[in-house]
Scaffold this motif. Structure first.
Motif, PDB file in Angstrom:
ATOM      1  N   MET A 179      -2.301   8.817   0.754  1.00 52.79           N
ATOM      2  CA  MET A 179      -2.377   7.359   0.847  1.00 52.79           C
ATOM      3  C   MET A 179      -2.564   6.913   2.293  1.00 52.79           C
ATOM      4  SD  MET A 179      -2.310   5.886  -2.101  1.00 52.79           S
ATOM      5  CE  MET A 179      -1.939   4.190  -1.583  1.00 52.79           C
TER       6      MET A 179
ATOM      7  N   ASP B 252      -6.259   7.995   3.428  1.00 51.44           N
ATOM      8  CA  ASP B 252      -7.442   7.485   2.743  1.00 51.44           C
ATOM      9  C   ASP B 252      -7.332   6.067   2.196  1.00 51.44           C
ATOM     10  OD1 ASP B 252      -8.574   9.971   3.213  1.00 51.44           O
ATOM     11  OD2 ASP B 252      -8.006  10.769   1.252  1.00 51.44           O
ATOM     12  N   HIS B 253      -6.164   5.496   2.180  1.00 46.04           N
ATOM     13  CA  HIS B 253      -6.014   4.185   1.538  1.00 46.04           C
ATOM     14  C   HIS B 253      -5.197   3.224   2.389  1.00 46.04           C
ATOM     15  CE1 HIS B 253      -7.914   5.665  -2.105  1.00 46.04           C
ATOM     16  NE2 HIS B 253      -7.124   6.733  -2.054  1.00 46.04           N
TER      17      HIS B 253
ATOM     18  N   ASP C   3      -6.170   0.552   3.673  1.00 48.97           N
ATOM     19  CA  ASP C   3      -6.459  -0.831   3.286  1.00 48.97           C
ATOM     20  C   ASP C   3      -5.560  -1.293   2.151  1.00 48.97           C
ATOM     21  OD1 ASP C   3      -7.660   1.030   1.591  1.00 48.97           O
ATOM     22  OD2 ASP C   3      -9.345  -0.287   1.094  1.00 48.97           O
ATOM     23  N   ALA C   4      -5.321  -0.419   1.181  1.00 52.68           N
ATOM     24  CA  ALA C   4      -4.441  -0.773   0.066  1.00 52.68           C
ATOM     25  C   ALA C   4      -3.006  -0.937   0.543  1.00 52.68           C
ATOM     26  CB  ALA C   4      -4.520   0.301  -1.022  1.00 52.68           C
TER      27      ALA C   4
ATOM     28  N   ALA D  21      -2.605  -2.245  -6.041  1.00 50.65           N
ATOM     29  CA  ALA D  21      -3.733  -2.623  -5.188  1.00 50.65           C
ATOM     30  C   ALA D  21      -4.584  -3.694  -5.868  1.00 50.65           C
ATOM     31  CB  ALA D  21      -4.582  -1.387  -4.866  1.00 50.65           C
TER      32      ALA D  21
END
Length: 241
Positions: free
Chosen positions: A171, A174-175, A177-178, A235
């Protein structure tokens, strides 16, 4: 004027949030003569919310605990305004050594500055075996709680726990933004480089600098597939808000 009523106060939920969001605590131990001794320590939690400490064997509180393991931790909600307006909880139990890798990993995610001395021979990880707690969360919200009110049930969630470390790393890599949406939209926190520092069956812990915020899942999670679905759902919820 009509409007939505405030959600009902749930003492156990308030206590768990304080546990999950705390980074420091006042640790009370007993000197050899029986007198109380208080000190400031950094704190983290295991997956089930058990408090974890990194203590030096040279410290007075550690010497006290080796003689008498009874202790109390005072956690407080950090907020603007009067110092006494925020919620606080006093946890009682016994402090025992904790040798598991989970303690080291989760502690250092919350306190990366401790990495430089966590491996020193005179430092060790310890856990507070919770017995009960006293919560003060505002006028009319003073409640005594027992161990089961405070800890997260891990039964049946073994596969989720096995995937937790990898999921946290994934997370954050790679994520981002979420995660930022979780913090700013769902929790109303300020913008910044938020990251996940812990996942458990009931929710996730987010951190920005020295601030930690707790985000509960919409339901209890027991497996990695359910975990992924819950994170995606949150998300979508944040993007649609």
């Amino acid at each position: 004027m009509s409007g939505e009523s405030a959600p009902a106060f749930k003492a156990a939920d308030a206590a768990k949030r304080l546990l999950r969001e705390a980074r420091t605590a006042a640790l009370a131990t007993l000197d050899p003569d029986g007198a109380p001794y208080a000190s400031l320590v950094q704190v983290a939690t295991l997956t089930d919310a058990t408090p974890v400490l990194l203590l030096s064997n040279l410290a007075r509180h550690t010497r006290n605990l080796k003689t008498d393991s009874r202790a109390s931790l005072l956690l407080e909600e950090r907020r603007d305004g009067s110092e006494l307006e925020g919620a606080r909880i006093s946890l009682k139990g016994r402090v025992t050594p904790e040798a598991g890798e989970e303690a080291r990993r989760r502690y250092l995610l919350r306190h990366p500055d401790a990495a430089g001395f966590a491996g020193f021979a005179d430092f060790g990880f310890y856990r507070l075996e919770l017995e009960d707690a006293h919560l003060v969360a505002g006028f009319g919200r003073i409640v005594d709680l027992v161990r089961d009110d405070l800890l997260t049930d891990l039964a049946g969630a073994e596969s989720m726990l096995a995937a937790e470390a990898g999921a946290v790393e994934h997370m954050n890599a790679d994520h981002a933004d979420a995660i930022a949406l979780y913090a700013t939209v769902l929790l109303g926190a300020p913008a910044g480089a938020w990251r996940i520092i812990g996942l458990d069956p009931e929710g996730c812990d987010l951190m920005l600098d020295a601030r930690v915020r707790r985000l509960d899942f919409p339901r209890r999670i027991t497996g990695p597939g359910e975990l992924r679905a819950a994170l995606v759902e949150l998300a979508h919820q944040a993007r649609g808000a």
